[in-house]
Design a protein around this motif. Structure first.
Motif, mmCIF file in Angstrom:
data_model
loop_
_atom_site.group_PDB
_atom_site.id
_atom_site.type_symbol
_atom_site.label_atom_id
_atom_site.label_comp_id
_atom_site.label_asym_id
_atom_site.label_seq_id
_atom_site.Cartn_x
_atom_site.Cartn_y
_atom_site.Cartn_z
ATOM 1 N N HIS A 164 2.406 29.735 43.794
ATOM 2 C CA HIS A 164 2.389 30.599 42.612
ATOM 3 C C HIS A 164 3.829 30.964 42.229
ATOM 4 O O HIS A 164 4.572 31.531 43.029
ATOM 5 N N LEU A 165 4.219 30.617 40.990
ATOM 6 C CA LEU A 165 5.603 30.776 40.552
ATOM 7 C C LEU A 165 5.794 31.976 39.632
ATOM 8 O O LEU A 165 4.867 32.421 38.945
ATOM 9 N N CYS A 166 7.040 32.481 39.598
ATOM 10 C CA CYS A 166 7.430 33.517 38.645
ATOM 11 C C CYS A 166 7.427 32.908 37.240
ATOM 12 O O CYS A 166 7.956 31.810 37.037
ATOM 13 N N GLY A 215 9.077 30.331 43.506
ATOM 14 C CA GLY A 215 7.931 30.974 44.140
ATOM 15 C C GLY A 215 8.088 32.477 44.243
ATOM 16 O O GLY A 215 9.173 32.982 44.523
ATOM 17 N N MET A 216 6.975 33.180 44.030
ATOM 18 C CA MET A 216 6.993 34.644 44.152
ATOM 19 C C MET A 216 6.657 35.046 45.584
ATOM 20 O O MET A 216 5.687 34.569 46.166
ATOM 21 N N ALA A 217 7.475 35.913 46.149
ATOM 22 C CA ALA A 217 7.294 36.326 47.545
ATOM 23 C C ALA A 217 6.117 37.278 47.665
ATOM 24 O O ALA A 217 5.905 38.148 46.824
ATOM 25 N N LEU A 218 5.369 37.095 48.758
ATOM 26 C CA LEU A 218 4.197 37.929 49.020
ATOM 27 C C LEU A 218 4.608 39.161 49.818
ATOM 28 O O LEU A 218 5.153 39.053 50.908
ATOM 29 N N HIS A 219 4.356 40.348 49.260
ATOM 30 C CA HIS A 219 4.630 41.617 49.942
ATOM 31 C C HIS A 219 3.287 42.271 50.261
ATOM 32 O O HIS A 219 2.733 43.006 49.444
ATOM 33 N N LYS A 251 1.237 45.270 48.530
ATOM 34 C CA LYS A 251 0.123 44.650 47.800
ATOM 35 C C LYS A 251 0.556 44.093 46.443
ATOM 36 O O LYS A 251 -0.091 44.332 45.431
ATOM 37 N N HIS A 252 1.710 43.407 46.452
ATOM 38 C CA HIS A 252 2.131 42.753 45.207
ATOM 39 C C HIS A 252 2.933 41.489 45.490
ATOM 40 O O HIS A 252 3.344 41.229 46.623
ATOM 41 N N LEU A 253 3.122 40.682 44.420
ATOM 42 C CA LEU A 253 3.987 39.511 44.454
ATOM 43 C C LEU A 253 5.261 39.860 43.705
ATOM 44 O O LEU A 253 5.210 40.552 42.687
ATOM 45 N N LYS A 254 6.396 39.359 44.208
ATOM 46 C CA LYS A 254 7.660 39.734 43.572
ATOM 47 C C LYS A 254 8.603 38.537 43.502
ATOM 48 O O LYS A 254 8.701 37.753 44.448
ATOM 49 N N CYS A 255 9.300 38.404 42.382
ATOM 50 C CA CYS A 255 10.327 37.383 42.232
ATOM 51 C C CYS A 255 11.656 37.979 42.674
ATOM 52 O O CYS A 255 12.073 39.018 42.167
ATOM 53 N N HIS A 256 12.337 37.326 43.599
ATOM 54 C CA HIS A 256 13.589 37.866 44.115
ATOM 55 C C HIS A 256 14.805 37.419 43.312
ATOM 56 O O HIS A 256 15.937 37.614 43.752
ATOM 57 N N TYR A 257 14.553 36.866 42.137
ATOM 58 C CA TYR A 257 15.650 36.555 41.230
ATOM 59 C C TYR A 257 15.709 37.586 40.103
ATOM 60 O O TYR A 257 16.755 38.134 39.794
ATOM 61 N N ASN A 263 13.195 40.186 39.749
ATOM 62 C CA ASN A 263 12.430 41.385 40.135
ATOM 63 C C ASN A 263 11.102 41.552 39.413
ATOM 64 O O ASN A 263 10.498 42.624 39.451
ATOM 65 N N TYR A 264 10.643 40.511 38.714
ATOM 66 C CA TYR A 264 9.326 40.575 38.102
ATOM 67 C C TYR A 264 8.281 40.753 39.206
ATOM 68 O O TYR A 264 8.319 40.089 40.232
ATOM 69 N N THR A 265 7.332 41.670 38.980
ATOM 70 C CA THR A 265 6.312 42.001 39.987
ATOM 71 C C THR A 265 4.927 41.921 39.365
ATOM 72 O O THR A 265 4.740 42.269 38.198
ATOM 73 N N GLU A 266 3.964 41.438 40.159
ATOM 74 C CA GLU A 266 2.581 41.435 39.692
ATOM 75 C C GLU A 266 1.648 41.600 40.887
ATOM 76 O O GLU A 266 2.064 41.439 42.050
ATOM 77 N N ALA A 267 0.394 41.913 40.612
ATOM 78 C CA ALA A 267 -0.585 42.100 41.680
ATOM 79 C C ALA A 267 -0.841 40.778 42.401
ATOM 80 O O ALA A 267 -0.668 39.693 41.833
#
Length: 599
Positions: free
Chosen positions: A327-329, A335-339, A343-349, A351-355
C-alpha cells in the motif's frame, strides 16, 4: 587546546598531553604564537604522525559529513616514523591470471582511466581483472587498497589474493584482534604489505605510494557509515584518489544510479562460463510446496541450493498476498509504514496519514498482511519437510565473528551443508560453483519500502542473488512475487532497468539529479525534541534554494529511551544544501549527508 613544547613539532604529529587528571593522545593541527596564559607542556612526542593528505581528507570529511575534526581524523591509522620502509617491491615475474579476450580489453581500457566504473555481470571474472591491475601496480612499486562491502567476503577473497601475492596481502576489518592489527600494521609500515583488502576501514590504513583503490560491489549500502562521521566509503575513495594521484575503480554487476551517470563505464557483459539459467516466477508469500519440491530435488541430485529471505525489519508495511502490491502513499509513490500502536498508516516522506486499510487498493483483496517468516522458522520448515538436508544459516544473527564466518563458508564449500539460507549477506558476491538453485523470497516487500530507491534495491538484490547460482553449470532461479512482469521486463539486462529508472528519478527530482540530507534529533524529553525540530525547520525556511520535503517523528520513534524526530531536505545541488546545514548545525542535531537509510 593549546600546549607548549621546547622542541619543534610538525603538524600532524601525535603527542601525549596532560588533560585534567589523565594523559591523552593528541594531534598537532597548527603552531600558534605564545598565548597570554601559561600553557601546559607536551609530555611526549610519539613516533606516530598523520600526513598532510590525511589531515586534508579528514578536514573534508568533518565539513561535508558534519562530524567533529577529531571524529574524522580518528578514522585514519597514523604512520610510524620509527619503521623504515623496505625497498619498493618490483618484480616482473609475478604470475597473474590468464585473461580472456574480453577481460584483456577491459584491463587495457581501465589502464587509461583515472576513475571508472566496471559494469560486469555476475560471474564475468571481474576479480581476475582486479588481480591483474594489482600486479601492474606492484610492478610499478605502488600499493593497492581493495574495498569490499562486508567482511563476509574476506575469507574467499583472501585465499584468491594470497594465491597470487602471498604475504604482500593483508585483510583489514573490524573483527580483527588487537594483536593481529598490530602485526598487519608492522607489515604495512615496513612496506612488506602492499595490498590491503577489507571493509570500509581498510580505506584509512597507512600505505605508502597508493596507486590504485578498488571499490567492489560499489552499489552496496554497507559502504555508508551509520554513525558519525556518516561518510560514504565509495565517495571518500574517489576523493582520496584525486588527492593521492591514484586510480579509482568502482565495480558492480548492479551499479548505483549515481556511479553510472557520474563515471566512465567499462562493460564486461558476458559470464566467464556461459550456462543456461531458467527463471520461474511463483506466487505466494511463504515456503510452499513448489519451493520445497525444488530444494528437495536439488538435494537428491547432490547439488547445492540457496534460499534468500529479506531481513525481518522490512515487514512493517501492509501488502497484498493476492497481487503482491504494497500500500503506497498517494503523494510519494512509496510504501506507507504501519504504526500499530497509533492504528494508522504514515508516509515518512510527506507525513500523510490514514487509517489502517482492510483491503488492497489495487485488487480489492482482503485482508492485507504485514508479517512474514524469519530465517529460523524457514529452517525448521525445510528440515521437517526434507529429511537429512543440512541447512547453513547465513545472517547477522548467526554470523557474529570472523571465525564463525570462516567455518560456515568452509562447511558449504566442502559440501558438509546442502542449503545456504539467509538474508542480504547472501548477495555479497560469494562464488560457489555447485549452487544450481536460487530461491528468492520477499522481494515485493523491499519493492514497497518507504524509500525512493526501493525499485533499485529490489532489482539489485534480484540480480545479485540470481547471480550466485549457475556459475559452472545450468541452474534454476525461483522468484516468489505477485508482480512477475516487473522482473521479467529486465531479466538479463540490468542496464535497461538503469536507463528506465534514471528517467523516473529525474522526473521525481531524486539523486543523482538532486541532493538529499536528513537531520536527526533525539532526546529523552519529547517536548524538547519536538521544539528543536520546529526551531530547525523555521531556520531552514530562510534558505530559498532548499526544499523541506517533510519533518516529524522518525519511523522508529523511540530508541534507547530517546524520542526521535527527523527532517528530510532536498536541493538541486550540494552547495546550497551544505550552506543551509552549516547555518543550522548545532550539538542538538545530527546531520546525515547523502543518506541511504530512511527508517
Amino acid at each position: 587546546m593549546t600546549y607548549a613544547s621546547q622542541e619543534e613539532l610538525q603538524v600532524g604529529a601525535v603527542v601525549s598531553v596532560p588533560l585534567k587528571s589523565s594523559t591523552k593522545n593528541a594531534v598537532i593541527i597548527e603552531e600558534v604564537s605564545q598565548p597570554s596564559f601559561t600553557a601546559l607542556e607536551v609530555c611526549e612526542v610519539t613516533a606516530h604522525y598523520y600526513t598532510s593528505k590525511q589531515l586534508e581528507i579528514a578536514k573534508f570529511i568533518s565539513e561535508y559529513y558534519f562530524s567533529s575534526w577529531g571524529e574524522a581524523i580518528s578514522l585514519f591509522v597514523p604512520y610510524d616514523k620509527n619503521i623504515e620502509p623496505v625497498v619498493k617491491y618490483e618484480n616482473n615475474d609475478i604470475k597473474l591470471p590468464q585473461l580472456t579476450q574480453a577481460q584483456q580489453q577491459v584491463y587495457d581500457a581501465l589502464l587509461h582511466k583515472d576513475r571508472a566504473l566496471l559494469f560486469g555481470v555476475t560471474g564475468a571474472g571481474k576479480t581476475e581483472v582486479f588481480i591483474s591491475l594489482m600486479g601492474k601496480m606492484l610492478q610499478e612499486g605502488k600499493a593497492t587498497i581493495f574495498l569490499m562491502p562486508e567482511i563476509s567476503l574476506t575469507p574467499q577473497m583472501e585465499k584468491r589474493l594470497q594465491r597470487y601475492f602471498g604475504e604482500q596481502v593483508a585483510m583489514w576489518h573490524s573483527k580483527l584482534t588487537k594483536k593481529k592489527k598490530e602485526s598487519i600494521l608492522e607489515g604495512i609500515y615496513s612496506g612488506q604489505v602492499r595490498i590491503v583488502a577489507g571493509a570500509r576501514s581498510a580505506l584509512f590504513v597507512p600505505l605508502q605510494d597508493i596507486g590504485l583503490i578498488i571499490v567492489d560491489e560499489e552499489h552496496d549500502d554497507s559502504y555508508k557509515a551509520m554513525t558519525r562521521p556518516r561518510y560514504h566509503a565509495r565517495d571518500v575513495a574517489v576523493l582520496m584518489g584525486q588527492k593521492l594521484g591514484a586510480k579509482v575503480l568502482l565495480a558492480s554487476a548492479t551499479p548505483s544510479m549515481t556511479s553510472y551517470t557520474k563515471y566512465d563505464v567499462v562493460k564486461l557483459d558476458k559470464p566467464f562460463i556461459q550456462t543456461n539459467k531458467r527463471y520461474t516466477f511463483i506466487s505466494g508469500d511463504t515456503i510452499n510446496n513448489v519451493i520445497l519440491n525444488a530444494v528437495s530435488k536439488n538435494y537428491q541430485r547432490g547439488e547445492q541450493s540457496l534460499l534468500f529471505l529479506p531481513t525481518r525489519g522490512n515487514f512493517k508495511y501492509l501488502y497484498c498476498e493476492n497481487c503482491g502490491k504494497t500500500h503506497l502513499c498517494p503523494y510519494c509513490s512509496v510504501g506507507m509504514a504501519l504504526h500499530r500502536n497509533h492504528k494508522h498508516l504514515k508516509c515518512h516522506y510527506c507525513n500523510y496519514t490514514e487509517a489502517i486499510r482492510e483491503s488492497c487498493s489495487y485488487c480489492g483483496h482482503s485482508p492485507l498482511r504485514s508479517e512474514r517468516m524469519g530465517t529460523q522458522e524457514a529452517i525448521e520448515v525445510i528440515e521437517e519437510a526434507i529429511e537429512g538436508i543440512k541447512v547453513e544459516k547465513f545472517d547477522k544473527d548467526s554470523i557474529t565473528t570472523a571465525n564463525k564466518l570462516k567455518q560456515a563458508l568452509r562447511r558449504f564449500e566442502n559440501k558438509e551443508s546442502d542449503l545456504l539460507l539467509g538474508t542480504q549477506m547472501l548477495s555479497k558476491g560469494h562464488d560457489y560453483a555447485d549452487i544450481t538453485l536460487s530461491v528468492i523470497m520477499g522481494l515485493d516487500h523491499i519493492l514497497g519500502l518507504a524509500d525512493y530507491r526501493a525499485r533499485e534495491r529490489t532489482m539489485s538484490l534480484f540480480f545479485q542473488i540470481a547471480g550466485r547460482s549457475g556459475r559452472a553449470k545450468a541452474s534454476e532461479v525461483i522468484v516468489q512475487t505477485g508482480d512477475p512482469d516487473f522482473f521479467k521486463s529486465y531479466v538479463g539486462d540490468y542496464e535497461l532497468f538503469i536507463k528506465e529508472e534514471l528517467s523516473f528519478l529525474e522526473m521525481m527530482e531524486y539523486p543523482p539529479y538532486a541532493s538529499l540530507a536528513r537531520i536527526l534529533i533525539a532526546h529523552k524529553d519529547e517536548k524538547k525534541v519536538a521544539k528543536i525540530t520546529l526551531d530547525t525547520v523555521a531556520k531552514l525556511k530562510s534558505f530559498e534554494e532548499i526544499e523541506i520535503v517533510g519533518h516529524g517523528k522518525a519511523p522508529v520513534e523511540k530508541i534507547a529511551n530517546k524520542y526521535r524526530y527527523h527532517i528530510l531536505l532536498r536541493a538541486k545541488s550540494r552547495v546550497p544544501l551544505l550552506k543551509s546545514l552549516h547555518g543550522v548545525d548545532c550539538k542538538e542535531i545530527e546531520i546525515d549527508m547523502d543518506p541511504v537509510e530512511f527508517s
